[in-house]
Write a protein that holds these residues in place. Structure first.
Motif, PDB file in Angstrom:
ATOM      1  N   UNK A 237       0.693  -1.136  -0.028  1.00 10.62           N
ATOM      2  CA  UNK A 237      -0.190   0.476  -0.388  1.00 10.62           C
ATOM      3  C   UNK A 237       0.599   1.350  -0.403  1.00 10.62           C
ATOM      4  N   UNK A 238       2.731   1.639   0.934  1.00  7.92           N
ATOM      5  CA  UNK A 238       3.086   2.199   0.867  1.00  7.92           C
ATOM      6  C   UNK A 238       3.718   2.533  -0.395  1.00  7.92           C
ATOM      7  N   UNK A 239       3.985   0.902  -1.971  1.00  6.34           N
ATOM      8  CA  UNK A 239       4.394   1.825  -3.095  1.00  6.34           C
ATOM      9  C   UNK A 239       2.814   2.400  -3.753  1.00  6.34           C
ATOM     10  N   UNK A 240       2.449   1.643  -3.733  1.00 14.99           N
ATOM     11  CA  UNK A 240       0.918   2.422  -4.198  1.00 14.99           C
ATOM     12  C   UNK A 240       0.376   3.747  -4.392  1.00 14.99           C
ATOM     13  N   UNK A 241       0.335   4.100  -3.317  1.00 15.29           N
ATOM     14  CA  UNK A 241       0.299   5.654  -2.397  1.00 15.29           C
ATOM     15  C   UNK A 241       1.326   6.548  -3.902  1.00 15.29           C
ATOM     16  N   UNK A 242       2.692   5.952  -2.926  1.00 19.39           N
ATOM     17  CA  UNK A 242       4.417   6.825  -3.453  1.00 19.39           C
ATOM     18  C   UNK A 242       3.869   6.864  -5.783  1.00 19.39           C
ATOM     19  N   UNK A 243       3.760   5.612  -5.978  1.00 18.02           N
ATOM     20  CA  UNK A 243       3.604   5.931  -7.320  1.00 18.02           C
ATOM     21  C   UNK A 243       2.516   6.804  -7.706  1.00 18.02           C
ATOM     22  N   UNK A 244       1.173   6.750  -6.665  1.00 14.92           N
ATOM     23  CA  UNK A 244      -0.120   7.452  -7.401  1.00 14.92           C
ATOM     24  C   UNK A 244       0.449   9.609  -6.812  1.00 14.92           C
ATOM     25  N   UNK A 245       1.727   9.556  -5.897  1.00 16.54           N
ATOM     26  CA  UNK A 245       1.638  10.731  -6.081  1.00 16.54           C
ATOM     27  C   UNK A 245       2.902  11.310  -6.828  1.00 16.54           C
ATOM     28  N   UNK A 246       3.817  10.583  -7.088  1.00 19.18           N
ATOM     29  CA  UNK A 246       4.300  11.062  -8.281  1.00 19.18           C
ATOM     30  C   UNK A 246       3.411  10.684  -9.352  1.00 19.18           C
ATOM     31  N   UNK A 247       2.505  10.120  -9.570  1.00 19.66           N
ATOM     32  CA  UNK A 247       2.224  10.251 -10.866  1.00 19.66           C
ATOM     33  C   UNK A 247       2.951   9.195 -11.432  1.00 19.66           C
ATOM     34  N   UNK A 248       3.090   8.135 -10.989  1.00 13.37           N
ATOM     35  CA  UNK A 248       3.708   7.142 -11.830  1.00 13.37           C
ATOM     36  C   UNK A 248       3.558   6.603 -12.046  1.00 13.37           C
ATOM     37  N   UNK A 249       4.326   4.411 -12.803  1.00 14.06           N
ATOM     38  CA  UNK A 249       3.748   3.882 -13.520  1.00 14.06           C
ATOM     39  C   UNK A 249       4.134   2.546 -12.605  1.00 14.06           C
ATOM     40  N   UNK A 250       3.654   2.268 -12.023  1.00  9.42           N
ATOM     41  CA  UNK A 250       4.540   1.218 -11.288  1.00  9.42           C
ATOM     42  C   UNK A 250       3.590   0.022 -10.520  1.00  9.42           C
ATOM     43  N   UNK A 251       4.508  -1.321 -11.287  1.00 10.05           N
ATOM     44  CA  UNK A 251       3.691  -2.631 -11.501  1.00 10.05           C
ATOM     45  C   UNK A 251       3.855  -3.688  -9.593  1.00 10.05           C
ATOM     46  N   UNK A 252       3.591  -3.728  -8.860  1.00 12.20           N
ATOM     47  CA  UNK A 252       3.943  -4.303  -7.213  1.00 12.20           C
ATOM     48  C   UNK A 252       3.787  -5.765  -7.931  1.00 12.20           C
ATOM     49  N   UNK A 253       4.715  -6.606  -8.180  1.00 15.28           N
ATOM     50  CA  UNK A 253       4.107  -8.334  -7.683  1.00 15.28           C
ATOM     51  C   UNK A 253       5.002  -8.855  -6.235  1.00 15.28           C
ATOM     52  N   UNK A 254       4.080 -10.094  -5.711  1.00 12.14           N
ATOM     53  CA  UNK A 254       4.319 -10.910  -4.895  1.00 12.14           C
ATOM     54  C   UNK A 254       3.301 -10.118  -3.756  1.00 12.14           C
ATOM     55  N   UNK A 255       1.915  -9.980  -4.043  1.00 13.23           N
ATOM     56  CA  UNK A 255       1.166  -9.110  -3.745  1.00 13.23           C
ATOM     57  C   UNK A 255      -0.301  -9.792  -4.100  1.00 13.23           C
ATOM     58  N   UNK A 256      -0.855  -9.820  -2.715  1.00 11.91           N
ATOM     59  CA  UNK A 256      -2.529 -10.663  -2.528  1.00 11.91           C
ATOM     60  C   UNK A 256      -3.459  -9.553  -2.448  1.00 11.91           C
ATOM     61  N   UNK A 257      -3.561  -9.403  -3.874  1.00 10.56           N
ATOM     62  CA  UNK A 257      -4.894  -7.879  -3.960  1.00 10.56           C
ATOM     63  C   UNK A 257      -5.718  -8.147  -2.756  1.00 10.56           C
ATOM     64  N   UNK A 258      -6.667  -9.048  -2.528  1.00 11.87           N
ATOM     65  CA  UNK A 258      -7.673  -8.649  -1.767  1.00 11.87           C
ATOM     66  C   UNK A 258      -7.077  -8.552  -0.141  1.00 11.87           C
ATOM     67  N   UNK A 259      -5.908  -8.522  -0.308  1.00  5.79           N
ATOM     68  CA  UNK A 259      -5.415  -7.900   1.227  1.00  5.79           C
ATOM     69  C   UNK A 259      -5.647  -6.233   1.208  1.00  5.79           C
ATOM     70  N   UNK A 260      -5.800  -5.984   0.124  1.00  6.09           N
ATOM     71  CA  UNK A 260      -5.819  -4.567  -0.334  1.00  6.09           C
ATOM     72  C   UNK A 260      -6.842  -3.743  -0.676  1.00  6.09           C
TER      73      UNK A 260
END
Ligand code: EPZ
Length: 426
Positions: A237-260
């Motif tokens: 979640x921390x990396x998701x917000x970092x991608x959002x506020x820097x207007x970036x484009x980031x793919x996270x791997x090794x995640x379980x989306x339903x936990x987020x």
């Protein structure tokens, strides 16, 4: 004292692999004390807090070996039930050894874990559960002495609050207790499900983790076990917000989306594009960010561990966001630091009113706790110029090589030792 120096204003772009969950690894490491044999754990994040827990287990007599992200622990040699004060005070989660020690050795003496910047963090719910299971608990001079000569017995326990730690401690204590323990109103976090899965692999009989009733039937003993720790939803979640506020484009791997899901929903509400797959999440922050209202709640509500990070997004979103912190009484330490960067935030008790500004400016900041520190890193990445963050040992407690992970995505962030001040805007 180490610092982060960040030259902000760069979009984060690329792929980042999320580490194993700190808040799953810590209770599972404590639970190895129950087995009295060997546990092999994979995807263990080698963070300060995890190293502290490994040190605690060794102090209790366990044998620990670390190879990369795999940790092997043999607790057949664990004997002592007295935990040293300085080890206990290093980390709140050290209180999680109390249940396993009591269950396996029928006695334990631990010091009160350090409270920390986010609140008093008492243990009354843990101790109330142990008393209901037959333990005699005395609290004196900052120590907790627990004993139950005849061994713990199963009990029906209703938690006044769905405390994560109390749920985990009581669940672990019940594993070797006589008879059935029922925990009503437990915490439902994914890390508790992971603890159940580890313990059941070792031969425990637990059902219902993740729901509003957990049933544990005591067993005589546990067996050797191998287990892989779930991914860290808060790091993700921390990396998701970092991608959002820097207007970036980031793919996270090794995640379980339903936990987020709660975090993903809020980011989409704020105008962020979030795509999810089986074990990946892609975040694009191209458009304008919109204000969102947030109330932190026990899982599956919005996680308190993501409150500070989302406040950074609110600080640069269009409109006014209302952020209510209902879990901890003092979890706004990042607000003063964000104000130094130009954020417009008013605090009324446990509510923050955040009026979005056009941009944040770099500043000389101090991290006060783990997630507040992570929020300052995100703010530094979003700001137009240089930000320096002191006391980054707080950040190292919960994030593995954060500067390397963000540098790999194009950020300009370095770790420096003590020394001169880079600039002083105070
Ligand atoms: C766990 O802490 C997490 N830590 C915390 O993450 C997280 O913020 C918290 O759960 C809430 O989700 C680990 O898992 C190691 P609680 P814990 O017991 O178990 C009160 C991070 O950033 N309470 O659910 O300590 C307590 O004071 C850390 O990774 C009592 O009053 O949290 C707090 O206000 C920070 N009496 C609330 O309940 C008790 O006996 C939630 O605490 C126990 C708790």
């Amino acid at each position: 004292m180490e610092k982060f120096v960040i030259m902000g204003g760069r979009k984060l772009a690329g792929t980042i692999r999320v580490s194993g969950a700190k808040n799953a690894a810590l209770p599972i490491l404590a639970a190895t004390l129950l087995t009295g044999t060997v546990s092999v754990l994979h995807e263990v994040p080698l963070l300060k807090d995890v190293r502290c827990m490994l040190e605690l287990l060794q102090y209790l007599g366990a044998k620990v070996t670390v190879q990369g992200k795999t940790v092997t622990i043999d607790t057949s040699t664990a004997t002592s039930q007295r935990v040293s004060e300085d080890l206990m005070r290093k980390m709140r989660a050290s209180n999680l050894v109390l249940g396993p020690l009591l269950s396996r050795f029928h006695c334990a003496k631990v010091s009160y874990p350090g409270g920390c910047a986010i609140g008093s963090r008492p243990m009354d719910l843990h101790l109330k559960g142990f008393r209901q299971m037959g333990a005699e608990i005395t609290e004196k001079y900052g120590y907790i002495m627990a004993r139950v000569p005849g061994g713990l017995r199963g009990a029906e326990i209703h938690l006044d609050f769905p405390s994560v730690g109390a749920t985990e401690n009581i669940m672990m204590a019940a594993v070797l207790a006589r008879g059935r323990t029922i925990i009503r109103n437990p915490a439902r976090e994914p890390e508790i499900v992971d603890l159940q899965n580890y313990l059941n692999l070792a031969g425990a009989k637990i059902k219902g983790a993740g729901t509003d009733v957990i049933k544990i039937d005591g067993v005589e003993e546990l067996k050797p076990v191998e287990h892989t720790i779930i991914p860290d939803r808060i790091e993700a979640g921390t990396h998701m917000v970092a991608a959002a506020v820097t207007r970036g484009d980031v793919t996270l791997t090794n995640v379980i989306p339903e936990h987020l899901e709660a975090v993903t929903a809020k980011l989409r509400e704020a105008g962020v594009t979030v795509e999810t797959g089986d074990d990946w999440i892609r975040v694009r922050g191209g458009g304008e960010l919109r204000a969102v209202d947030i109330k932190t709640l026990p899982y599956p509500g919005f996680p308190t561990d993501m409150q500070a990070q989302m406040m950074v997004l609110a600080a640069v979103a269009r409109g006014t966001s209302i952020i209510s912190e209902s879990i901890f009484e003092n979890r706004f330490k990042h607000v003063d630091e964000l104000r130094r960067m130009g954020a417009d935030i008013k605090i009324e008790g446990r509510v923050a009113v955040v009026k979005g500004v056009s941009h944040l400016s770099g500043a000389y900041l101090e991290a006060s706790d783990l997630r507040a520190g992570a929020a300052l890193v995100i703010a530094g990445l979003a700001a137009e110029d240089v930000t320096v963050i002191e006391n980054i040992e707080h950040i190292d407690r919960g994030y593995e090589n954060l500067e390397h992970k963000y540098s790999a995505l194009g950020a300009r962030i370095i770790r420096v030792n003590g020394g001169e001040r880079y600039f002083d805007k105070r």
